[in-house]
Design an enzyme around this catalytic site. Structure first.
Site, mmCIF file in Angstrom:
data_model
loop_
_atom_site.group_PDB
_atom_site.id
_atom_site.type_symbol
_atom_site.label_atom_id
_atom_site.label_comp_id
_atom_site.label_asym_id
_atom_site.label_seq_id
_atom_site.Cartn_x
_atom_site.Cartn_y
_atom_site.Cartn_z
ATOM 1 C CG ASP A 54 -2.017 -1.200 1.235
ATOM 2 O OD1 ASP A 54 -2.258 -1.446 -0.004
ATOM 3 O OD2 ASP A 54 -2.631 -1.506 2.006
ATOM 4 N NE ARG A 55 0.306 8.444 -2.407
ATOM 5 C CZ ARG A 55 -0.214 9.147 -3.204
ATOM 6 N NH1 ARG A 55 -1.363 8.828 -3.615
ATOM 7 N NH2 ARG A 55 0.576 10.247 -3.331
#
Length: 235
Positions: A54-55
């Site tokens: 995830d970012r």
């Protein structure tokens, strides 16, 4: 420059900074700095993603240097043959170790999954945790005069979307900085005291079989400076 943890003619692993997208997405059309583009320019060749990170999550990210290697590595992830180890800061005191066996309904994105079928049953999801250290800070939250946090080691045994974040919420110890599944008041207390405004989740290591050599490998990513500074306050 991205920190390269390992590289040979077939694969490459980096220490992904928090806040970086792995590849361009129409979910954020304005984001120009992404891992795949930056790494391609850095090493002078195309790279292929093989798993998600995830970012807001930092740490070990594995990529392939050919489509064949990408398929082989992706298959190991799909078959749950890759051991993933994470570290996180969570709300409250979490000690000891246990396994969380809690099925998860698919989590859909309103834009990216607009046309996906939404009636799928909950899927098996298993994670384990080990409490490592704790800290108490003099910041009041609600009726409590102080706030407590724990450093934990997390291992997802399945690969559901946001599995660790959702499992920690399920046992009432959400990961700090998680705006969707976390505790807003505890997030604010943590950010106020430590001046850190991010998701406190780090992919510490990946263990897998090298598709070309067939040798077992473990790639580890160190904490960044914010993490290192923060951990000096834990005991």
């Amino acid at each position: 420059m991205l920190e390269i943890l390992y590289q040979d003619q077939d694969i490459i692993a980096i220490n992904k900074p928090a806040g970086w997208m792995v590849h361009r997405s129409w979910l954020d059309r304005n984001e120009k700095i992404v891992v795949m583009q930056t790494l391609r320019d850095q090493i002078g060749q195309h790279v292929y993603p093989v798993h998600r990170l995830d970012r807001p999550t930092s740490g070990t990210l594995l990529l392939a240097l050919s489509s064949e290697m990408a398929r082989a590595l992706a298959q190991q992830f799909e078959l749950q043959q890759v051991k993933k180890t994470y570290h996180a800061i969570v709300r409250g005191y979490l000690t000891g170790s246990d396994t969380i066996d809690y099925p998860l309904v698919e989590e859909w994105d309103k834009i990216a999954d607009k046309y996906a079928a939404k009636d799928k049953p909950a899927q098996s999801a298993v994670s384990s945790y080990q409490g490592l250290k704790t800290v108490e800070i003099p910041v009041a939250v609600g009726r409590y005069p102080t706030s407590r946090f724990s450093l934990v080691e997390l291992t997802p045994h399945t690969g559901r979307k946001h599995q660790l974040r959702r499992h920690m919420k399920h046992i009432f110890h959400p990961i700090i900085g998680d705006s969707k599944h976390g505790d807003l008041h505890q997030n604010r207390a943590f950010a106020q005291y430590f001046s850190i405004h991010r998701l406190m989740l780090h992919s510490s290591s990946l263990s897998f079989i090298h598709p070309a050599t067939k040798e077992p490998m473990t790639v580890c990513a160190e904490f960044d400076e914010q993490w290192k500074s923060l951990l000096t306050t834990f005991s």
